[in-house]
Design an enzyme around this catalytic site. Structure first.
Site, PDB file in Angstrom:
ATOM      1  N   ASP B  46       1.148  -0.872  -0.007  1.00  0.00           N
ATOM      2  CA  ASP B  46       0.202   0.091   0.043  1.00  0.00           C
ATOM      3  C   ASP B  46       1.353   1.151  -0.026  1.00  0.00           C
ATOM      4  OD1 ASP B  46      -2.950   0.304   0.820  1.00  0.00           O
ATOM      5  OD2 ASP B  46      -2.083   2.122   1.445  1.00  0.00           O
ATOM      6  N   GLU B  84      -0.928  10.765   7.560  1.00  0.00           N
ATOM      7  CA  GLU B  84      -0.366   9.762   7.043  1.00  0.00           C
ATOM      8  C   GLU B  84       0.852   8.898   6.602  1.00  0.00           C
ATOM      9  OE1 GLU B  84      -3.504   8.493   4.373  1.00  0.00           O
ATOM     10  OE2 GLU B  84      -2.327   7.233   3.091  1.00  0.00           O
ATOM     11  N   GLU B 138     -10.349   6.883  -1.956  1.00  0.00           N
ATOM     12  CA  GLU B 138     -11.383   7.430  -1.078  1.00  0.00           C
ATOM     13  C   GLU B 138     -12.438   6.773  -0.301  1.00  0.00           C
ATOM     14  OE1 GLU B 138      -7.907   8.413   0.105  1.00  0.00           O
ATOM     15  OE2 GLU B 138      -8.166  10.501  -0.237  1.00  0.00           O
ATOM     16  N   GLU B 207      -8.859  -2.091  -6.195  1.00  0.00           N
ATOM     17  CA  GLU B 207      -9.228  -2.134  -4.626  1.00  0.00           C
ATOM     18  C   GLU B 207      -9.159  -4.079  -4.152  1.00  0.00           C
ATOM     19  OE1 GLU B 207      -8.252   0.569  -2.642  1.00  0.00           O
ATOM     20  OE2 GLU B 207      -8.957   2.098  -3.685  1.00  0.00           O
TER      21      GLU B 207
END
EC number: 3.5.99.2
Lengths: 216, 216
Positions: B46, B84, B138, B207
């Site tokens: 990721d 993040e 998102e 995803e």
């Protein structure tokens, strides 16, 4: 000692470059003697670049060739959308600028020409070309602002416009921009270097026309 | 009550959409039961999106059609490069991820496919298309994270990955993204709406493949 790409670009943009960074308008700023009407028209027109400039920073962020460069560009985006934005609003209040002139003023010819250059580079420019336009915009401003005397004018509209462009963070950002353009420029072929030079010269001329337009 | 563009996109991306936002991997996160090897490979892969994703945000900033949109996007850029980023470094420390796997890990097939979609959209996508990919990335994350129970797992690697994606600021950002895509989508013609739909479906599938790859 070999000549860097940015030195090469700047030297071939004379005498315009020196005319920008020693412009009488900036001497007027140092002395706090720019008339209100000139300062108002200058800032009203300059504010119209904020949106294009932010978009151009986005283009740099999108086109950069490595993560560490993206982090440096992201840092500058944060500044444009915070400190610089509040300055304009406070200066407009102090100068009595109405809502229409903040949002959608009649644009001067010099403003239109510069905005076209910026938005064209945003849409079609390579990373090197985007950096070239950013570098002219930021480096010319650092150079004139670094000539400011230690004693700043009392009026914050003048004083803060200077310190926005010669504070240590801004100095670091411009140094980074120049180094980055040197790094990227080192890998360009003759044709692409020539394209950057034309852009650098064009952008420098736009800066000069802009100052000339707003000088008393 | 008319259907919004984003609702239209999401409904036509079923059953993949629901499979993503209710994925067993996310249930494992809620229970703090994702095995260390899965969590490690998931986060290592990721993290390789962070750079592309930041570039895609830059592309949105460059292509947005108004200043107020650019300010919202700039705010999100600031988050990606602060909170993040520190999470990944702390999580990597906790999971014993070595330098090579932080900087240049061997990429899974699902990672490669998603990165290609993102970088292609960055380089060639319209503002609506860039928003479409951002929205899938998102909104899916918000939807699974909103399903988390009030009691978070003790391990910060699990807990913070949840709260990064369901905190109030993130909720506002995703709501803004959806509204923005609704606004821009309302002006698209049939062909451009269809292009956005294909992208939305493709990104949702990416995803799903990504979660599937890292599920125990």
């Amino acid at each position: 000692m070999t000549e860097t790409f940015t030195d090469w670009l700047r030297q071939r943009s004379e005498p315009d470059w020196t005319a920008v960074v020693t412009h009488p308008f900036t001497q007027g700023l140092f002395d706090g003697l720019v008339p209100v009407t000139s300062m108002r028209s200058y800032l009203v027109q300059d504010y119209q670049f904020v949106d294009d400039f932010l978009a151009l920073l986005g283009s740099a962020l999108a086109k950069a060739d490595r993560y560490s460069s993206r982090l440096a560009i992201a840092g500058s985006i944060a500044v444009v959308t915070s400190e610089e934005n509040t300055y304009f609003q406070r200066a407009f209040d102090a100068l009595g600028v109405g809502e229409a002139d903040r949002v959608r003023p009649k644009l001067d010819e010099a403003t239109v020409a510069f905005r076209e250059l910026i938005s064209d580079t945003n849409a079609r420019g390579s990373y090197a070309e985007v950096l070239t336009v950013l570098t002219v915009a930021e480096w010319t401003y650092l150079e004139w602002a670094m000539r400011a005397p230690a004693a700043l004018p009392e009026n914050f509209v003048h004083a803060e416009w200077i310190t926005l462009h010669n504070n240590p963070d801004f100095q670091s950002w411009v140094r980074w921009l120049c180094r980055e353009l040197d790094r990227v420029g080192a890998d360009l072929d003759e044709r692409d270097r020539a394209r950057c030079l034309r852009l650098f010269q064009h952008a420098t001329r736009c800066e000069l026309d802009f100052f000339n337009t707003h000088s008393p």
